[in-house]
Design an enzyme around this catalytic site. Structure first.
Site, PDB file in Angstrom:
ATOM      1  CE  LYS A 174     -10.843 -13.585  11.926  1.00 49.75           C
ATOM      2  NZ  LYS A 174     -10.138 -13.057  10.726  1.00 49.75           N
TER       3      LYS A 174
ATOM      4  NE  ARG B 103      -3.595  -5.401  15.093  1.00 54.78           N
ATOM      5  CZ  ARG B 103      -4.380  -5.764  14.071  1.00 54.78           C
ATOM      6  NH1 ARG B 103      -4.942  -6.964  14.067  1.00 54.78           N
ATOM      7  NH2 ARG B 103      -4.600  -4.922  13.075  1.00 54.78           N
TER       8      ARG B 103
ATOM      9  NE  ARG C 176      -8.379  -9.415   1.072  1.00 56.27           N
ATOM     10  CZ  ARG C 176      -8.717 -10.069   2.186  1.00 56.27           C
ATOM     11  NH1 ARG C 176      -9.136 -11.319   2.146  1.00 56.27           N
ATOM     12  NH2 ARG C 176      -8.616  -9.464   3.357  1.00 56.27           N
TER      13      ARG C 176
ATOM     14  CG  ASP D 281     -13.926  -7.641   9.446  1.00 55.77           C
ATOM     15  OD1 ASP D 281     -13.929  -7.666   8.195  1.00 55.77           O
ATOM     16  OD2 ASP D 281     -12.915  -7.891  10.121  1.00 55.77           O
TER      17      ASP D 281
END
Length: 430
Positions: free
Chosen positions: A21, A26, A122, A307
């Site tokens: 991902k 990118r 965020r 993550d």
């Protein structure tokens, strides 16, 4: 609300992990900033990736989907995109939001960013400070994403602390080479999540952009560069592969396809962590591993690989001794408070996990009990972690709101079943 019952069955077989991902975001952005036509292959249409695709379309790119392949005509071809108010729906994707905010300032007119879930919580202060300094107009609502930006970034020196999200640095790295003058990003403290910056620089280099990295302390950026359109294949995702690597550490036997041994992904750290816990890996056409008779505890620094921490915490919960996870405070502002979620849900299953402000302390147990309902916290990585936990529970578990896996890995439970996982899905209504 959707629930899924997962029975306590080991996983066996071969799985091709989804494309990265991080790299897909990118590659799509680099291709969409090119002046020609690029083809980007090996795309998985998760919610986050669809948000970035739609965001670049809003900025003027033409993107056509053909199975797992995208044909992308760059955004700068579209002269009619000037002086408009465009809307970019980031859904719950922090990468989409933080990557595209500075990119949007390459285009005239106003851009409105919206989103849902916890995205509005965020922090964006890094960009707000730049906007104030440069006179860029912006407005937002506290706690709910409704960000309006208008203006142009100036070339020059950008001074940032190293403990901010690397997503801010990546957003600036994407944008600054396209300005007329030269720029420099100066990092004032030790840079966290260096692996994500490596991915950004690698992808940009593949699309023709050259940036000098001076030991992650300064990034020297020449202006007047151009993204060169090309064909590009996205590599497999270590953050998703970590779920199967962890399942193997806990006794499953899954061979994993499409994880590169030479990958720059920070989440490849899962291999190093699990090796310290006693797992042995073998790279070949498929990545396989051999679990030890008894996993051992270790110290885990989460700063470069946040993550993978939820599922690695699961492995630690079944390892002998005490594992400490440090430098993990950033996990509290992901899709949910992941430190709290991991401790709460795994403890329900019989783990012994203590929350700290910046991490977790985990005392290993021999087995998890199961036989109860747990909650995903509507966070894809928590849902997948709980599914892997079921492979080491004495009794089946029920996972509430499991369908949030669509954020990053829509076919997770489909693959899980192909590997022998036994699941039963049902809806409880809203």
């Amino acid at each position: 609300m959707k629930n899924i019952e997962v029975k306590n069955n080991k996983l066996r077989g071969v799985v091709k992990v989804p494309p990265s991902k991080s790299m897909a975001h990118r590659a799509i952005i680099c291709a969409a900033l090119g002046r020609g036509i690029s083809v980007v292959e090996n795309i998985d249409y998760s919610d986050d990736i669809n948000a970035t695709i739609d965001g670049m379309i809003s900025l003027g790119a033409i993107i056509e989907k053909d199975n797992d392949k995208l044909t992308i005509k760059g955004a700068f071809h579209n002269e009619s995109n000037k002086d408009t108010v465009r809307v970019i729906d980031c859904n719950e994707s922090g990468s989409t939001l933080r990557f595209l905010v500075p990119i949007a300032l390459l285009f005239s007119g106003m851009t409105k960013f919206i989103g849902r879930g916890n995205l509005g919580k965020r922090p964006l202060d890094t960009y707000y400070d730049i906007f104030k300094e440069q006179g860029i107009k912006y407005s937002n609502l506290d706690g709910k994403l409704n960000l309006l930006v208008k203006g142009s970034l100036s070339n020059g020196d950008y001074t940032l602390p190293g403990n901010i999200s690397s997503q801010f640095i990546t957003g600036l790295l994407f944008t600054l080479p396209l300005l007329e003058g030269d720029s420099k990003i100066i990092i004032t403290t030790e840079l966290e999540s260096k692996g994500y910056i490596d991915l950004t620089l690698s992808c940009m280099k593949d699309f023709g952009i050259v940036i000098e990295n001076k030991d992650y302390k300064e990034f020297i950026i020449k202006g007047n560069q151009n993204y060169i359109s090309r064909n590009y294949r996205v590599e497999g995702d270590y953050s998703q592969g970590a779920f199967y690597l962890s399942a193997n550490a806990l006794g499953s036997e899954v061979e994993i396809v499409d994880l590169r041994e030479d990958s720059l992904q920070g989440d490849k750290e899962a291999i190093d962590i699990l090796e310290r816990m006693g797992v042995r890996f073998n790279y070949g056409n498929k990545l396989s591993c051999e679990a030890p008779k008894e996993l051992v505890s270790t110290l885990i620094d989460a700063s470069q690989c946040p993550d993978i921490i939820p599922v690695i915490s699961l492995v630690a919960a079944l390892a002998k001794g005490r594992t400490e996870i440090i430098n993990a405070g950033r996990l509290r502002i992901k899709e949910c408070d992941r430190l709290k979620a991991v401790a709460t849900e795994l403890n329900k299953l019989g783990a012994k996990i203590e929350e700290k402000e910046e991490g977790l302390v985990i005392d290993g147990v021999n087995e998890l009990e199961g036989g109860i309902e747990v909650w995903s916290w509507k966070d894809h990585r928590i849902a997948m972690t709980l599914a892997i936990a079921a492979t080491r529970c004495k009794k089946p578990i029920s996972i509430k709101d499991y369908d949030c896996v669509a954020k990053s890995y829509p076919k997770f439970f489909e693959d899980y079943k192909k590997l022998g996982g036994i699941v039963n899905e049902w809806s409880m209504g809203e």
